[in-house]
Design an enzyme around this catalytic site. Structure first.
Site, PDB file in Angstrom:
ATOM      1  N   SER A 158      33.228  43.384  39.663  1.00  0.00           N
ATOM      2  CA  SER A 158      34.060  44.497  39.217  1.00  0.00           C
ATOM      3  C   SER A 158      33.191  45.649  38.724  1.00  0.00           C
ATOM      4  CB  SER A 158      34.942  44.002  38.064  1.00  0.00           C
ATOM      5  OG  SER A 158      35.501  45.095  37.379  1.00  0.00           O
ATOM      6  N   TYR A 188      36.433  39.500  29.579  1.00  0.00           N
ATOM      7  CA  TYR A 188      36.641  39.484  31.031  1.00  0.00           C
ATOM      8  C   TYR A 188      35.432  40.100  31.743  1.00  0.00           C
ATOM      9  CZ  TYR A 188      38.005  41.144  35.612  1.00  0.00           C
ATOM     10  OH  TYR A 188      38.000  41.421  36.957  1.00  0.00           O
ATOM     11  N   LYS A 241      32.326  38.528  34.409  1.00  0.00           N
ATOM     12  CA  LYS A 241      31.917  39.049  35.721  1.00  0.00           C
ATOM     13  C   LYS A 241      30.405  39.288  35.726  1.00  0.00           C
ATOM     14  CE  LYS A 241      35.754  38.841  37.693  1.00  0.00           C
ATOM     15  NZ  LYS A 241      35.957  37.947  38.826  1.00  0.00           N
TER      16      LYS A 241
HETATM   17  N1  LIG Z   1      42.809  43.662  40.577  1.00  0.00           N
HETATM   18  C1  LIG Z   1      41.776  44.340  40.077  1.00  0.00           C
HETATM   19  O1  LIG Z   1      41.942  45.453  39.609  1.00  0.00           O
HETATM   20  C2  LIG Z   1      40.384  43.754  40.108  1.00  0.00           C
HETATM   21  C3  LIG Z   1      39.288  44.593  39.884  1.00  0.00           C
HETATM   22  C4  LIG Z   1      38.004  44.068  39.901  1.00  0.00           C
HETATM   23  C5  LIG Z   1      37.826  42.709  40.144  1.00  0.00           C
HETATM   24  N2  LIG Z   1      38.894  41.910  40.350  1.00  0.00           N
HETATM   25  C6  LIG Z   1      38.679  40.468  40.603  1.00  0.00           C
HETATM   26  O2  LIG Z   1      39.208  40.121  41.860  1.00  0.00           O
HETATM   27  C7  LIG Z   1      39.671  38.782  41.841  1.00  0.00           C
HETATM   28  C8  LIG Z   1      41.106  38.732  42.332  1.00  0.00           C
HETATM   29  O3  LIG Z   1      41.905  39.569  41.506  1.00  0.00           O
HETATM   30  P1  LIG Z   1      43.458  39.790  41.728  1.00  0.00           P
HETATM   31  O4  LIG Z   1      43.760  41.161  41.296  1.00  0.00           O
HETATM   32  O5  LIG Z   1      43.841  39.346  43.079  1.00  0.00           O
HETATM   33  O6  LIG Z   1      44.041  38.802  40.620  1.00  0.00           O
HETATM   34  P2  LIG Z   1      45.162  37.697  40.747  1.00  0.00           P
HETATM   35  O7  LIG Z   1      45.407  37.170  39.390  1.00  0.00           O
HETATM   36  O8  LIG Z   1      46.303  38.204  41.519  1.00  0.00           O
HETATM   37  O9  LIG Z   1      44.432  36.576  41.633  1.00  0.00           O
HETATM   38  C9  LIG Z   1      43.541  35.639  41.111  1.00  0.00           C
HETATM   39  C10 LIG Z   1      44.030  34.272  41.555  1.00  0.00           C
HETATM   40  O10 LIG Z   1      43.130  33.279  41.078  1.00  0.00           O
HETATM   41  C11 LIG Z   1      43.882  32.171  40.668  1.00  0.00           C
HETATM   42  N3  LIG Z   1      43.101  31.406  39.700  1.00  0.00           N
HETATM   43  C12 LIG Z   1      42.719  31.789  38.452  1.00  0.00           C
HETATM   44  N4  LIG Z   1      42.037  30.794  37.856  1.00  0.00           N
HETATM   45  C13 LIG Z   1      41.967  29.780  38.747  1.00  0.00           C
HETATM   46  C14 LIG Z   1      41.397  28.483  38.720  1.00  0.00           C
HETATM   47  N5  LIG Z   1      40.769  28.024  37.651  1.00  0.00           N
HETATM   48  N6  LIG Z   1      41.506  27.718  39.826  1.00  0.00           N
HETATM   49  C15 LIG Z   1      42.146  28.160  40.915  1.00  0.00           C
HETATM   50  N7  LIG Z   1      42.717  29.366  40.999  1.00  0.00           N
HETATM   51  C16 LIG Z   1      42.635  30.175  39.928  1.00  0.00           C
HETATM   52  C17 LIG Z   1      45.157  32.754  40.100  1.00  0.00           C
HETATM   53  O11 LIG Z   1      46.221  31.838  40.129  1.00  0.00           O
HETATM   54  C18 LIG Z   1      45.410  33.947  40.993  1.00  0.00           C
HETATM   55  O12 LIG Z   1      46.287  33.637  42.061  1.00  0.00           O
HETATM   56  C19 LIG Z   1      39.496  38.305  40.409  1.00  0.00           C
HETATM   57  O13 LIG Z   1      38.269  37.596  40.340  1.00  0.00           O
HETATM   58  C20 LIG Z   1      39.404  39.574  39.627  1.00  0.00           C
HETATM   59  O14 LIG Z   1      38.675  39.415  38.445  1.00  0.00           O
HETATM   60  C21 LIG Z   1      40.173  42.404  40.350  1.00  0.00           C
END
Ligand SMILES: NC(=O)c1ccc[n+]([C@@H]2O[C@H](COP(=O)([O-])OP(=O)(O)OC[C@H]3O[C@@H](n4cnc5c(N)ncnc54)[C@H](O)[C@@H]3O)[C@@H](O)[C@H]2O)c1
Ligand SMILES: *[C@@H]1O[C@H](CO)[C@@H](O)[C@H](O)[C@H]1NC(C)=O
Ligand SMILES: *[C@@H]1O[C@H](CO)[C@@H](O)[C@H](O)[C@H]1NC(C)=O
Length: 352
Positions: A130, A156, A160
């Protein structure tokens, strides 16, 4: 190539799975449903729709990365060529209140996954990082070689940064890993079909899902946190990227791993390189929806910065990847998703 996608049922994961399938990769999807809707049959509603959209079956297992044995069982029954690791808890504010949960899930989950990968010789690995790892930017636009780890204000973001460090150390120690750290800026929008999109459970943490829920009348008003920042209109500026462009970035990273012999650990910003303010985003969604969005000025939240946007040219140079969509497509597709799924996936999954 068969790709294990962890966190596949989530917002970004579901779009990544779709792009992988459309590019001819085989996918095996896992998720623990901590932040995704589980259908009555134990499968993910989001991925069911990806199956409909692509006409392909998506093998799926409910699996919690905190449980190493569950991952081990998967790797003994399936042969994976690469892993895309998106599974994490991601709510910045919540991470401040629940640091142990965030560190445990995001760090232990990642370490478990990596140990099992190592044991089974699966050394192609893409990690969802991120823009937050940069902390408050010293220079804009942000390049990948900017410093990281300083001034991160929440657990958080720390997780990362820490997982990035683990992966960099791993690639120094073991040269046969191919690791790509993708530093996402602010993904928004939805698949143009309006069948999959972002479905925040509870009150949305990110700006655009919140704005969309105000726009459709699910929430009363958008509070804007700060209008005295050093930006053209005083509100915070961020680099928003269409979810389909972001998802395609993962395919480009995988293509590179497939073609290159040894890449070690590479890092790419995934953003458009353009910053938009909160007011510009609101105006763009008003235009896309034809509705007025009520707003109210409030004070900045601790840790909020004025501007953040990247230089994405390294990803273009090395991966041949660049964004195809702009602000109007982001808002068009977000609104299309919101309008067609006012309650997200949960209406389809049955009463809950
Ligand atoms: N959405 C954003 O703005 C953003 C920005 C930067 C980075 N990210 C990163 O991208 C990734 C995906 O983000 P997203 O927006 O799709 O979030 P999201 O919450 O929709 O998806 C993450 C998924 O991971 C699953 N999960 C969490 N812990 C788990 C575990 N222990 N075992 C199995 N599954 C697990 C959740 O159930 C969820 O479906 C994450 O790592 C997030 O930190 C997101
Ligand atoms: C999934 O993991 C999260 C994060 O560790 C945890 O809080 C949650 O209870 C788990 N959910 C399920 C349904 O197993
Ligand atoms: C980062 O890379 C850019 C472009 O390659 C270069 O001009 C700049 O000097 C580098 N900065 C640092 C801090 O190394």
């Amino acid at each position: 190539m068969k790709v294990l996608v962890a966190g596949a049922a989530g917002f970004i994961g579901s779009h990544v799975v779709l792009c992988l399938l459309e590019s001819g990769y085989d996918v095996f999807a896992i998720d623990n449903f901590s932040n995704a809707v589980e259908g009555p049959d134990g499968k993910a509603e989001s991925l069911k729709r990806v199956s409909e959209l692509t006409g392909k079956d998506i093998p799926f297992a409910k699996c919690d990365l905190r449980n190493e044995q569950e991952i081990e069982n998967l790797f003994t029954t399936h042969k994976f060529d690469a892993v895309i690791h998106l599974a994490a808890l991601k709510a910045v504010g919540e991470s401040v209140d629940k640091p142990l949960e965030y560190y445990a899930n995001n760090l232990i989950g990642s370490l478990n996954l990596l140990s099992v990968c190592k044991k089974h010789g699966v050394k192609n690995f893409i990690f969802s990082s991120s823009a937050t790892v940069y902390g408050p930017p010293k220079e804009l636009p942000i390049l990948e070689n900017a410093s990281t780890g300083q001034g991160i204000t929440n657990p958080y973001g720390q997780t990362k940064y820490m997982v990035e460090q683990v992966l960099m150390d791993l690639s120094k120690a073991e040269k046969d890993w191919n690791i790509v750290l993708l530093r996402y800026f602010n993904p928004v929008g939805a698949h143009p079909s309006g069948r999959i999109g972002e479905d925040p459970l509870g009150i949305p943490n990110n700006l655009m899902p919140f704005v969309a829920q105000v726009c459709i009348g699910r929430l009363p008003v958008l509070k804007i946190y700060g209008d005295k920042f050093d930006t053209p209109d005083g509100t915070g500026v961020r680099d928003y990227i269409h979810i389909m462009d972001l998802a395609r970035g993962h395919v480009s990273a995988l293509d590179r791993i497939k073609k290159a012999k040894q890449i070690g650990c590479e890092i790419y910003n995934l953003g458009t390189g353009k910053g938009y303010s909160v007011l510009e985003m609101v105006a763009a969604l008003e235009k896309a929806s034809g509705r007025k969005i009520p707003t109210e000025m409030s004070v900045p939240r601790p840790g909020d910065i004025a501007s953040c946007y990247c230089d994405p040219s390294l990803a273009y140079e090395k991966l041949g990847w660049k964004c195809e969509f702009g602000l109007s497509e982001m808002c068009r597709d977000l609104w299309n998703w919101q309008l067609n799924n006012p309650q997200g996936f949960s209406t389809a999954a049955g009463p809950n």
